[in-house]
Design a protein around this motif. Sequence first.
Motif, PDB file in Angstrom:
ATOM      1  N   ARG A  42       1.095  -1.172   0.090  1.00 13.39           N
ATOM      2  CA  ARG A  42       0.152  -0.433  -0.310  1.00 13.39           C
ATOM      3  C   ARG A  42       1.010   1.260   0.482  1.00 13.39           C
ATOM      4  NH1 ARG A  42      -4.921   0.578   1.814  1.00 13.39           N
ATOM      5  NH2 ARG A  42      -4.559  -1.978   3.062  1.00 13.39           N
ATOM      6  N   GLY A  43       1.652   1.321   1.008  1.00 12.12           N
ATOM      7  CA  GLY A  43       2.778   2.085   1.057  1.00 12.12           C
ATOM      8  C   GLY A  43       3.384   2.404  -0.851  1.00 12.12           C
ATOM      9  N   LEU A  44       4.592   1.612  -0.893  1.00 15.86           N
ATOM     10  CA  LEU A  44       4.719   1.601  -2.312  1.00 15.86           C
ATOM     11  C   LEU A  44       3.927   2.184  -3.308  1.00 15.86           C
ATOM     12  CD1 LEU A  44       7.477   0.832  -4.010  1.00 15.86           C
ATOM     13  CD2 LEU A  44       6.074  -1.473  -3.998  1.00 15.86           C
ATOM     14  N   LEU A  45       2.642   1.654  -3.668  1.00 19.98           N
ATOM     15  CA  LEU A  45       1.708   1.691  -3.891  1.00 19.98           C
ATOM     16  C   LEU A  45       1.364   3.836  -4.057  1.00 19.98           C
ATOM     17  CD1 LEU A  45      -0.529  -0.996  -4.323  1.00 19.98           C
ATOM     18  CD2 LEU A  45       0.411  -0.034  -6.274  1.00 19.98           C
ATOM     19  N   LEU A  46       0.863   3.693  -2.656  1.00 22.41           N
ATOM     20  CA  LEU A  46       0.713   5.602  -2.739  1.00 22.41           C
ATOM     21  C   LEU A  46       2.104   6.491  -2.876  1.00 22.41           C
ATOM     22  CD1 LEU A  46      -0.893   5.128   0.398  1.00 22.41           C
ATOM     23  CD2 LEU A  46      -2.197   5.564  -1.794  1.00 22.41           C
ATOM     24  N   ALA A  47       3.648   5.924  -2.808  1.00 20.23           N
ATOM     25  CA  ALA A  47       4.463   6.483  -3.322  1.00 20.23           C
ATOM     26  C   ALA A  47       4.420   6.988  -4.855  1.00 20.23           C
ATOM     27  CB  ALA A  47       5.251   5.810  -2.576  1.00 20.23           C
ATOM     28  N   ASP A 101      -4.948   2.529  -8.147  1.00 16.45           N
ATOM     29  CA  ASP A 101      -5.982   2.703  -7.418  1.00 16.45           C
ATOM     30  C   ASP A 101      -6.580   1.350  -7.855  1.00 16.45           C
ATOM     31  OD1 ASP A 101      -5.562   5.797  -7.046  1.00 16.45           O
ATOM     32  OD2 ASP A 101      -7.309   6.358  -8.523  1.00 16.45           O
ATOM     33  N   SER A 102      -6.752   0.260  -8.681  1.00 11.44           N
ATOM     34  CA  SER A 102      -7.106  -0.368  -8.893  1.00 11.44           C
ATOM     35  C   SER A 102      -6.319  -1.621  -8.176  1.00 11.44           C
ATOM     36  CB  SER A 102      -6.991  -1.333 -10.416  1.00 11.44           C
ATOM     37  OG  SER A 102      -7.804  -2.494 -10.096  1.00 11.44           O
ATOM     38  N   ALA A 103      -5.365  -1.528  -7.037  1.00 12.15           N
ATOM     39  CA  ALA A 103      -4.064  -2.408  -6.471  1.00 12.15           C
ATOM     40  C   ALA A 103      -4.471  -1.938  -5.283  1.00 12.15           C
ATOM     41  CB  ALA A 103      -2.956  -2.019  -6.941  1.00 12.15           C
ATOM     42  N   ILE A 104      -4.403  -0.861  -4.973  1.00 17.47           N
ATOM     43  CA  ILE A 104      -5.456  -0.172  -3.698  1.00 17.47           C
ATOM     44  C   ILE A 104      -6.342  -0.645  -3.251  1.00 17.47           C
ATOM     45  CG2 ILE A 104      -5.962   1.606  -2.469  1.00 17.47           C
ATOM     46  CD1 ILE A 104      -2.799   3.300  -3.603  1.00 17.47           C
ATOM     47  N   ARG A 105      -7.104  -0.830  -4.214  1.00 19.53           N
ATOM     48  CA  ARG A 105      -9.032  -1.337  -3.701  1.00 19.53           C
ATOM     49  C   ARG A 105      -8.907  -2.838  -3.891  1.00 19.53           C
ATOM     50  NH1 ARG A 105     -10.946   1.974  -7.705  1.00 19.53           N
ATOM     51  NH2 ARG A 105     -10.365   0.906  -9.134  1.00 19.53           N
ATOM     52  N   GLY A 110      -8.774  -7.049   0.698  1.00 23.92           N
ATOM     53  CA  GLY A 110      -8.169  -8.707   0.634  1.00 23.92           C
ATOM     54  C   GLY A 110      -8.025  -9.580  -0.690  1.00 23.92           C
ATOM     55  N   GLU A 111      -7.898  -8.924  -1.650  1.00 25.73           N
ATOM     56  CA  GLU A 111      -7.579  -9.722  -2.561  1.00 25.73           C
ATOM     57  C   GLU A 111      -6.176  -9.684  -3.964  1.00 25.73           C
ATOM     58  OE1 GLU A 111     -10.675  -8.635  -5.639  1.00 25.73           O
ATOM     59  OE2 GLU A 111     -12.165  -9.845  -4.648  1.00 25.73           O
ATOM     60  N   TYR A 112      -5.637  -8.508  -3.294  1.00 23.09           N
ATOM     61  CA  TYR A 112      -4.597  -8.335  -3.275  1.00 23.09           C
ATOM     62  C   TYR A 112      -2.910  -9.284  -4.326  1.00 23.09           C
ATOM     63  CZ  TYR A 112       0.107  -5.700  -4.602  1.00 23.09           C
ATOM     64  OH  TYR A 112       1.866  -5.120  -4.988  1.00 23.09           O
ATOM     65  N   GLY A 113      -1.949  -9.271  -4.310  1.00 31.51           N
ATOM     66  CA  GLY A 113      -1.195 -10.463  -4.411  1.00 31.51           C
ATOM     67  C   GLY A 113      -2.008 -11.723  -5.020  1.00 31.51           C
ATOM     68  N   TYR A 114      -2.819 -12.123  -5.581  1.00 31.67           N
ATOM     69  CA  TYR A 114      -3.538 -13.264  -6.242  1.00 31.67           C
ATOM     70  C   TYR A 114      -4.213 -13.096  -7.646  1.00 31.67           C
ATOM     71  CZ  TYR A 114      -4.014 -14.706  -1.266  1.00 31.67           C
ATOM     72  OH  TYR A 114      -2.930 -14.657  -0.048  1.00 31.67           O
ATOM     73  N   CYS A 115      -3.743 -13.984  -8.326  1.00 34.26           N
ATOM     74  CA  CYS A 115      -3.918 -14.230  -9.296  1.00 34.26           C
ATOM     75  C   CYS A 115      -5.397 -13.812 -10.177  1.00 34.26           C
ATOM     76  CB  CYS A 115      -3.213 -15.145 -10.523  1.00 34.26           C
ATOM     77  SG  CYS A 115      -3.288 -14.935 -12.269  1.00 34.26           S
ATOM     78  N   ALA A 116      -5.631 -13.135 -11.181  1.00 34.50           N
ATOM     79  CA  ALA A 116      -7.063 -12.375 -11.630  1.00 34.50           C
ATOM     80  C   ALA A 116      -7.177 -14.474 -12.057  1.00 34.50           C
ATOM     81  CB  ALA A 116      -7.456 -11.553 -12.205  1.00 34.50           C
ATOM     82  N   VAL A 117      -7.073 -14.278 -12.295  1.00 30.23           N
ATOM     83  CA  VAL A 117      -7.129 -15.550 -13.774  1.00 30.23           C
ATOM     84  C   VAL A 117      -6.652 -17.044 -12.597  1.00 30.23           C
ATOM     85  CG1 VAL A 117      -6.661 -17.607 -15.615  1.00 30.23           C
ATOM     86  CG2 VAL A 117      -6.079 -14.805 -15.737  1.00 30.23           C
ATOM     87  N   THR A 118      -6.359 -17.476 -11.995  1.00 31.02           N
ATOM     88  CA  THR A 118      -6.194 -18.682 -11.589  1.00 31.02           C
ATOM     89  C   THR A 118      -5.768 -18.621  -9.641  1.00 31.02           C
ATOM     90  OG1 THR A 118      -3.687 -18.458 -10.877  1.00 31.02           O
ATOM     91  CG2 THR A 118      -3.823 -19.518 -12.876  1.00 31.02           C
TER      92      THR A 118
END
Length: 153
Positions: A42-47, A101-105, A110-118
Amino acid sequence: MPTQIADVGADALREAKSNLDSDYIPRDDEEFMNERQQEYFRGLLLAWKKSILTEAESTLAHLQDGPLREPDLADRASSETDWAIELRTRDRQRKLIAKIDSAIRRIDEGEYGYCAVTGEPISLARLQARPIATMTLEAQERHERNERISRED
């Protein structure tokens, strides 16, 4: 001076990583996407977003300095090309901000870091290199192969 288009966001991401307060770096031997990893990303994305917005503000100020008044047609054409490249770069960065912004959402949900396909975890190394990644490397490669085949048809 216009920014090179090839690596839009790469410099901003490097700057964002160097500006993180903590010396913490996510490791594979931790529980995947634990609270500390989520806060790190989150900090990385915001920065990263802040860095892009700051750069965009300086571009806007530069563009508002006034119209091109180059007496020589070749100089004027060169300046107009530079401005066009700069504007195209800023447009790409605007799209990048939407992905950030989508990654922060996804972190919030609780979905960040997981593949949207698999649904599998995306490697920490991939997330470090591309924090907006939505697919594992394998899924991304399959997607790109399928896209290439579709274009050839």
